[in-house]
Write an enzyme that holds these catalytic residues in place. Structure first.
Site, PDB file in Angstrom:
ATOM      1  N   ASP A 159       3.278 -83.811 -74.979  1.00  0.00           N
ATOM      2  CA  ASP A 159       2.044 -84.359 -74.406  1.00  0.00           C
ATOM      3  C   ASP A 159       2.269 -84.770 -72.942  1.00  0.00           C
ATOM      4  O   ASP A 159       3.410 -84.772 -72.465  1.00  0.00           O
ATOM      5  CB  ASP A 159       1.580 -85.555 -75.259  1.00  0.00           C
ATOM      6  CG  ASP A 159       0.067 -85.700 -75.276  1.00  0.00           C
ATOM      7  OD1 ASP A 159      -0.590 -85.249 -74.317  1.00  0.00           O
ATOM      8  OD2 ASP A 159      -0.463 -86.277 -76.252  1.00  0.00           O
ATOM      9  N   GLU A 191       0.865 -79.468 -72.918  1.00  0.00           N
ATOM     10  CA  GLU A 191      -0.470 -79.898 -72.479  1.00  0.00           C
ATOM     11  C   GLU A 191      -0.522 -79.940 -70.948  1.00  0.00           C
ATOM     12  O   GLU A 191      -1.356 -80.642 -70.372  1.00  0.00           O
ATOM     13  CB  GLU A 191      -0.835 -81.251 -73.101  1.00  0.00           C
ATOM     14  CG  GLU A 191      -0.831 -81.229 -74.613  1.00  0.00           C
ATOM     15  CD  GLU A 191      -1.728 -82.288 -75.253  1.00  0.00           C
ATOM     16  OE1 GLU A 191      -2.695 -82.741 -74.622  1.00  0.00           O
ATOM     17  OE2 GLU A 191      -1.433 -82.660 -76.401  1.00  0.00           O
ATOM     18  N   LEU A 194      -3.960 -79.139 -69.117  1.00  0.00           N
ATOM     19  CA  LEU A 194      -4.982 -80.156 -69.393  1.00  0.00           C
ATOM     20  C   LEU A 194      -4.844 -81.340 -68.434  1.00  0.00           C
ATOM     21  O   LEU A 194      -5.819 -81.830 -67.868  1.00  0.00           O
ATOM     22  CB  LEU A 194      -4.864 -80.627 -70.854  1.00  0.00           C
ATOM     23  CG  LEU A 194      -5.495 -81.954 -71.257  1.00  0.00           C
ATOM     24  CD1 LEU A 194      -6.994 -81.983 -70.995  1.00  0.00           C
ATOM     25  CD2 LEU A 194      -5.241 -82.247 -72.728  1.00  0.00           C
ATOM     26  N   ASP A 219      -9.340 -83.130 -76.254  1.00  0.00           N
ATOM     27  CA  ASP A 219      -9.029 -83.139 -77.684  1.00  0.00           C
ATOM     28  C   ASP A 219     -10.253 -82.726 -78.500  1.00  0.00           C
ATOM     29  O   ASP A 219     -11.379 -83.144 -78.206  1.00  0.00           O
ATOM     30  CB  ASP A 219      -8.659 -84.564 -78.131  1.00  0.00           C
ATOM     31  CG  ASP A 219      -7.349 -85.031 -77.543  1.00  0.00           C
ATOM     32  OD1 ASP A 219      -6.733 -84.298 -76.747  1.00  0.00           O
ATOM     33  OD2 ASP A 219      -6.937 -86.157 -77.898  1.00  0.00           O
TER      34      ASP A 219
END
Ligand code: GAL
Length: 430
Positions: A159, A191, A194, A219
């Protein structure tokens, strides 16, 4: 209703421009189960032992995956998300699982998952802390990669919370190298884009060289508006992201929420069909111990999974929209095509769409074989370029079909229609 002029995007039959991360993994979109959307950061094992983040949850999910046909259908990875670790690293600076919720530790859990013929995924963060506030890996990439390898973990979801955005590239790349240096093949789920989008347009060549899949957008939640927002974002950025996908590296629009509470059955069919068209990882986040038979049948539908796992590994994309319909198409191996027609009108009843108006229908020349997979399986037989076949699509539902050319002239026509990277054309559908 006015006719809308829409975009027709044509993708090349050539391989993606960039090389994929060379770890031999994710040659097809990853299939499995990931706890986050359904179980979130529930750490209350005293009052909710069945649903809290504990070794029991993953062991039970693995048991069901073997017993109930999930493994046989292709779902392989059982993945832990956030909230598994203890808030403190151990005396050697290693991450450790929360001792109360994971009394056996992660290595023992990995052994159990492997004994079922499945693989184990784990979660960490490129920054100071995970999104839920557990220890991050910044400053510990090598140590954490080695710890995961020592535990025989098979996948890492990494993440991007609590990280300086300007250093995301460096962080994700260093962890990729650290995993590689362990010598254990660990599928690397990132990620990076993002978190980078608010700063700049991500470099998808570098991302594909570094990660096996990568989240681009928010998400997923258990709602149709969330699934729709993911589809809208993907279509709006398809020129940038679609060419990056291919064997070894995939765009990740987040988990399948089929089998939960928020989607009608038609909407569940839409998510399944479009995730297959988008060559997305199929990571379910639901409770496989208690799932309704229709959702189970949909998630295990072999014909849809075959589209998802097509060996050519081309991501599909939106090729037309108008009159509250969207057409999404994915070129498949053996010169076939998958076509999804999404009815975006959320009022009224089923509406008819002439599948012969789909931009990719050109490949049906002079003849093709058509199979409808959703909403019902139906052999539609031999068709021609002139055929007018009306498929009925429920509000927020999707019709999914495959088109197989049967012409000896096909190769020539197919090249004509699909060659060249992203040729833009105006296209109008009824
Ligand atoms: C989010 C991430 C989710 C989930 C969550 C855990 O940022 O996108 O998929 O992992 O963190 O805290």
């Amino acid at each position: 209703m006015s006719r809308a002029a829409c975009l027709l995007v044509i993708i090349s039959l050539m391989s993606p421009a960039a090389e994929a991360l060379d770890n031999g993994l994710a040659l097809k979109p990853t299939m499995g189960w990931l706890h986050w959307e359904r179980f979130m950061c529930n750490i209350d094992c005293d009052t909710d032992p069945n649903n809290c983040i504990s070794e029991r949850l993953y062991m039970q999910m693995a048991d069901v995956m073997v017993k109930e046909g999930w493994k046989e259908a292709g779902y392989e990875y059982v993945c832990i998300d956030d909230c598994w670790p203890s808030h403190q690293r151990d005396a050697q600076g290693r991450l450790q699982a929360d001792p109360k919720r994971f009394p056996g530790g992660i290595k023992k859990l990995a052994d159990y998952i492997h004994s079922k013929g499945l693989k184990l995924g784990i979660y960490a963060d490129v920054g100071d802390k995970t999104c839920a506030g557990y220890p991050g890996s910044l400053g510990y990439y090598e140590k954490d990669a080695q710890t995961f390898a020592d535990w025989d973990v098979d996948l890492l979801k990494f993440d991007g919370c609590f990280m300086n955005r300007a250093l995301l590239g460096e962080g994700y790349t260093n962890m990729s190298k650290a995993l590689n240096n362990t010598g254990r093949p660990v599928l690397y789920s990132c990620e990076w884009p993002l978190y980078e989008w608010p700063l700049k347009q991500p470099n998808y060549t570098a991302i594909r060289e570094t990660c096996n899949h990568w989240r681009n957008f928010d998400d997923v939640f258990d709602s149709w508006s969330s699934v729709k927002s993911i589809l809208d974002w993907t279509a709006a950025h398809q020129d940038i992201i679609v060419p990056a996908a291919g064997p070894g590296g995939w765009n990740d629009p987040d988990m399948l929420v089929i089998g939960n509470f928020g989607l009608s059955h038609d909407q569940q069919e839409s998510q399944m069909a479009l995730w297959a068209i988008m060559a997305s990882p199929l990571l379910m986040s639901n409770d496989l111990r208690d799932i309704c038979p229709r959702s189970k049948e949909l998630l295990q539908n072999k014909r849809i999974i075959d589209i998802s796992q097509d060996s050519m590994g081309k991501q599909g994309y939106r090729t037309a929209k108008g009159n509250n319909f969207e057409v999404w198409e994915r070129p498949l191996s053996k010169n076939c095509l998958a076509v999804a027609v999404l009815n975006k009108l959320e009022t009224g009843g089923p509406r008819g769409f002439n599948i012969g108006a789909a931009p990719g229908w050109k490949i049906c020349g002079p003849q093709c074989n058509v199979t409808q997979i959703l909403p019902q399986y139906k052999e539609m037989g031999v068709q021609t370029q002139q055929s007018k076949i009306i498929v009925s699509v429920n509000p927020s539902g999707t019709a999914l079909l495959t088109v197989t050319p049967i012409s000896s002239d096909f190769t020539r026509l197919h090249k004509l229609n699909w060659q060249g990277t992203f040729v833009r054309r105006k296209h109008t559908i009824l």
